[in-house]
Design an enzyme around this catalytic site. Sequence first.
Site, mmCIF file in Angstrom:
data_model
loop_
_atom_site.group_PDB
_atom_site.id
_atom_site.type_symbol
_atom_site.label_atom_id
_atom_site.label_comp_id
_atom_site.label_asym_id
_atom_site.label_seq_id
_atom_site.Cartn_x
_atom_site.Cartn_y
_atom_site.Cartn_z
ATOM 1 N N ARG A 112 -15.752 -10.146 1.864
ATOM 2 C CA ARG A 112 -15.471 -10.776 0.567
ATOM 3 C C ARG A 112 -15.728 -12.285 0.611
ATOM 4 N NH1 ARG A 112 -10.687 -7.326 -2.369
ATOM 5 N NH2 ARG A 112 -11.160 -5.336 -1.394
ATOM 6 N N CYS A 117 0.033 2.042 -7.163
ATOM 7 C CA CYS A 117 0.004 0.793 -6.406
ATOM 8 C C CYS A 117 -1.157 -0.108 -6.833
ATOM 9 C CB CYS A 117 -0.105 1.093 -4.915
ATOM 10 S SG CYS A 117 1.253 2.083 -4.282
ATOM 11 N N ASP A 158 0.804 -1.217 0.000
ATOM 12 C CA ASP A 158 0.000 0.000 0.000
ATOM 13 C C ASP A 158 0.841 1.273 0.000
ATOM 14 O OD1 ASP A 158 -2.228 -1.583 0.086
ATOM 15 O OD2 ASP A 158 -2.711 -1.199 2.194
#
Length: 313
Positions: free
Chosen positions: A151, A239, A80
């Site tokens: 998720r 990123c 990140d």
Amino acid sequence: MAERTIRIGTRGSKLAMAQTGIIAKQLTDAGQRVEIVPVSTPGDRSMAPIAEIGVGVFTSALREALLDKQVDVAVHSCKDLPTAPERGISLAAVPVREDPRDALIARDGLTLGELPSGAVVGTGSPRRMAQLRALGLGLEVRPIRGNIDTRIGKVTSGELDAVVLARAGLSRVGRLDVITETLDPIQMLPAPAQGALAVETRVDDVDTEHLLQSIVDDEATRVAVTAERAMLSALEAGCSAPVGALAEVVEDLDGEGAVIERISLRGVAATGVEGDSVRILRASAIAEKHEADQLGRLLAAELLDLGAGAVSR
């Protein structure tokens, strides 16, 4: 240093707290007193796709808290971190890396090759989307947001047939049991620095920097991450761009036949991600460990020569 309490800043998510707990334990095991300080970030408050907001929003608030001396240390997922250095901040330590590979969580225990054509696979990563589409399995790849539990829940509820997540994150929150297949990097090269943590402090806090280097830093992981992030930086890709990289310290032979360690790097960049003609560009190289940064830039130049300029953003 033992009398001082080291304040460790982190995002408040389950995964971030677990990652920070790893660093806190290493410090407490070495006799240091620590306090974990959750910091709310704009990325945690937004439900926009990661590709739109950029993962840098997860690091900015932590870095501000560090510079404002609200915390002494900040722990990030290394993937990140923006590749450009931040003034006043030092990357003091890169701990031992978790398994960097991606993992599939699919209904009915299916592997990637067993998913039927038309199966719906969710991921928040353009890199994963591109590589999944390039496999030619006829999968419908759908962008998703949310934490690990959210998720996974999209699969167990039947909303999706599968999701792809970082194996390292699942390991850190104790959910390796839900993985139906760990994906070979030949199929799915991970994001640069995936599975690694980045531990930052202020450049003027030399005592804390030296403490972190002596207790937390792992040379092999730092070298690998340096090569991967140098490649990403030289591609001038964000990123969240469709770029993958994986470096490893490997044993090799020198000119006299003696065993030495070198750094091996593989990289991919995808073009045509928004359309139906995804193209995956690949390159690999090996170099001396002290040449990790140059190796990453060399591989980026090779990918650019192959046509990777279209992935820069």
